[in-house]
Design an enzyme around this catalytic site. Structure first.
Site, mmCIF file in Angstrom:
data_model
loop_
_atom_site.group_PDB
_atom_site.id
_atom_site.type_symbol
_atom_site.label_atom_id
_atom_site.label_comp_id
_atom_site.label_asym_id
_atom_site.label_seq_id
_atom_site.Cartn_x
_atom_site.Cartn_y
_atom_site.Cartn_z
ATOM 1 N N ASP A 170 38.382 35.781 66.941
ATOM 2 C CA ASP A 170 38.726 34.131 66.959
ATOM 3 C C ASP A 170 38.600 33.504 65.616
ATOM 4 O O ASP A 170 37.918 33.943 64.892
ATOM 5 C CB ASP A 170 37.558 33.733 67.895
ATOM 6 C CG ASP A 170 38.064 32.100 68.195
ATOM 7 O OD1 ASP A 170 38.922 31.520 68.635
ATOM 8 O OD2 ASP A 170 36.759 31.170 67.820
ATOM 9 N N GLU A 211 43.331 36.162 65.347
ATOM 10 C CA GLU A 211 43.884 34.945 65.657
ATOM 11 C C GLU A 211 43.862 34.060 64.242
ATOM 12 O O GLU A 211 43.010 33.671 63.679
ATOM 13 C CB GLU A 211 43.079 34.175 66.593
ATOM 14 C CG GLU A 211 43.731 32.618 67.052
ATOM 15 C CD GLU A 211 42.692 31.785 67.278
ATOM 16 O OE1 GLU A 211 43.214 30.718 68.106
ATOM 17 O OE2 GLU A 211 41.573 31.753 66.951
#
Length: 520
Positions: free
Chosen positions: A203, A263
């Protein structure tokens, strides 16, 4: 391809855990629910799962505020349930990757609670980014950085200091210049790798490093989650983030076959390519298909730039149409029959491209965004943080419809679910589409089976072919030809044997908003 590089052409399936399947009847998806649907996923033909955070969390951002990165939130199950899921998935030939949330922790993590208790200048506060304020009495934030979710990226404490949170105040940013923070991340990696996970989705992989002095950013209007964080945005893509990724990679390399995808919301090809250099991430999401308009120019540009990004790196391209942070592509493409027709064609485009594919749960059902959720049920922190001016991401997170004629459509035995499900979804359940050869689900199953079995999909490159105006066509080295018709008229099929089409091509013509695969 060696077994250690299983991921290079894999189809991953993103499970948004709250919304996939509820195994204990509380209206919220969980690990038991995923276990119960593993045969479905095996039948769909995916190679691996990406499961969103299931760690202990107060759920200020539905699990992306992690209180303990090495345990399971009771709402979702426990470690024994996770281990069973891992074993059963592996027995079905499905790899399991999990979300890693290194940029920030929950404000309820023991570390942050200790930092609040210890006070300014303490070693406990050095794990985070605490600073004195500016202006008289330090009453102004240390800099002008906005939160991605809206409002300032700083919150002041009673003792006068401020702490940084690029997202919600319940998600304080960790300081990766602190060796203790890096060591803790490595401990988390090993904890899950030792249990047998096959990799991680990282993330905010372009976060985790901040410039010295935390200077003001200019301009400061690009604050959204999906903004193009350019060179004036000092919150993300600082060069030192690559030091963190090299440390992550060093741990992964101790476990043959383990991988990580980042990401990385960086649109510049060269900047994005830095994350997939030798010794860093195995993959980085390329989000250009999620932002491309339904035009031949935009879609071709997305493919060209995505392939250019990986051309000088060890990594293959990594294709995404939807996920839990963006509007579902059926809705981006126009909703209704138009959006569905285009989404069918987009599926064949995505799955024909060389490299790695990530599907989002519900893509295979053609689910649209639910844009009419009542305000009273909205839960995304974006809603409140934006002063209720941005509805946030709840519309793409509504639970999966499995069976039956009315909500909760087999998702749960509870009468209500954590987000309400539209009654109109009775026609798009797995059960409704299962035996229909013309359904979106059948299209995905056929496409994944061909992708896995046909030599036409071999090779990592593609060659653009001449195509009618308003169309795109390319050939893979193995002989696959993909034609996408974005013009207003049907076009004749190229030479070759039809493998699969998103629309009826029995008359030798490809309808508008259609795609076809041919064996050249």
């Amino acid at each position: 391809m060696s077994d250690a590089e299983w991921w290079r052409s894999a189809v991953f399936y993103q499970v948004y855990i709250r919304s996939f399947a509820d195994g204990n009847g509380d209206g919220v998806g969980d690990l038991a629910g995923i276990r119960s649907r593993l045969p479905y996923l095996a039948g769909l033909g995916v190679d691996a799962l990406w499961i969103t955070p299931f760690y202990p969390s107060p759920m200020a951002d539905h699990g992306y505020d992690v209180a303990d990165p090495r345990d399971v939130e009771p709402v979702f199950g426990d470690l024994a349930q996770f281990d069973a899921l891992l074993t059963e998935a592996h027995e079905l030939g499905i790899r399991v990757t999990i979300d890693l949330v290194p940029n920030h922790s929950s404000h309820q993590r023991e570390w942050f609670e200790a930092a609040l208790a210890a006070g300014p200048g303490s070693p406990e506060r050095a794990r985070y980014l605490f600073r004195d304020g500016r202006g008289p009495g330090g009453e102004e934030p240390p800099n002008n950085w906005p939160s991605v979710f809206g409002g300032p990226a700083w919150t002041r404490l009673a003792d006068g200091q401020w702490y940084l949170h690029l997202f919600a105040p319940e998600q304080p940013d960790l300081d990766f210049a602190n060796p203790e923070v890096v060591a803790d991340l490595e401990e988390t990696l090993r904890f899950w790798l030792d249990r047998g996970v096959d990799g991680f989705r990282i993330d905010v992989a372009h976060g985790m490093a901040k410039p010295d002095g935390l200077p003001d950013m200019l301009p400061m209007d690009d604050t959204g989650l999906l903004a193009d964080h350019g060179p004036g945005d000092h919150r993300f893509d600082h060069d030192d983030v690559h030091l963190v990724h090299r440390r992550i990679r060093a741990v992964l390399d101790e476990y043959p076959g383990a991988m990580a995808v980042g990401e990385v919301w960086v649109s510049d090809d060269d900047r994005l390519a830095r994350y997939i250099r030798e010794g860093e991430l195995h993959l980085a999401f390329n989000f250009k298909l999620t932002t491309a308009e339904w035009t031949p120019e935009d879609l071709r540009d997305a493919v060209v730039h995505s392939l250019a990004t990986v051309a000088q790196t060890p990594a293959p391209a990594c294709w995404v149409l939807s996920n839990h942070d963006v509007r579902r592509h059926v809705s981006r493409y126009g909703d209704g029959t138009l959006g569905l027709r285009r989404a069918r064609a987009a599926a064949l485009l995505q799955l024909a491209l060389p490299g790695v594919v990530y599907l989002y749960n519900g893509d295979e059902l053609g689910l649209p965004n639910v844009d009419d959720l009542p305000e009273a049920v909205l839960q995304d922190p974006v809603w409140e943080r934006s002063g209720r001016t941005r509805r946030g991401r709840d519309g793409c997170r509504v639970p999966m419809p499995w069976s039956g004629a009315e909500p909760p459509f087999g998702f749960s035995t509870a009468e209500s679910t954590w987000l309400p499900m539209p009654p109109a979804w009775a026609g798009v359940t797995v059960e409704a589409q299962d035996a229909d050869p013309a359904s979106m689900l059948s299209l995905y199953r056929a496409a994944l089976a061909l992708r896995a079995s046909s030599s036409a999909f071999s090779g990592e490159g593609l060659t653009w072919l001449p195509a009618p105006e308003g169309c795109l066509a390319f050939r893979r080295p193995g002989g696959l030809v993909c034609l996408l018709n974005l013009s207003e008229d049907a076009v004749p099929l190229p030479e070759g044997r039809v493998l699969l089409a998103s629309a009826d091509v029995a008359d030798g013509m490809l309808p508008t908003d259609g795609a076809v695969w041919l064996q050249a």
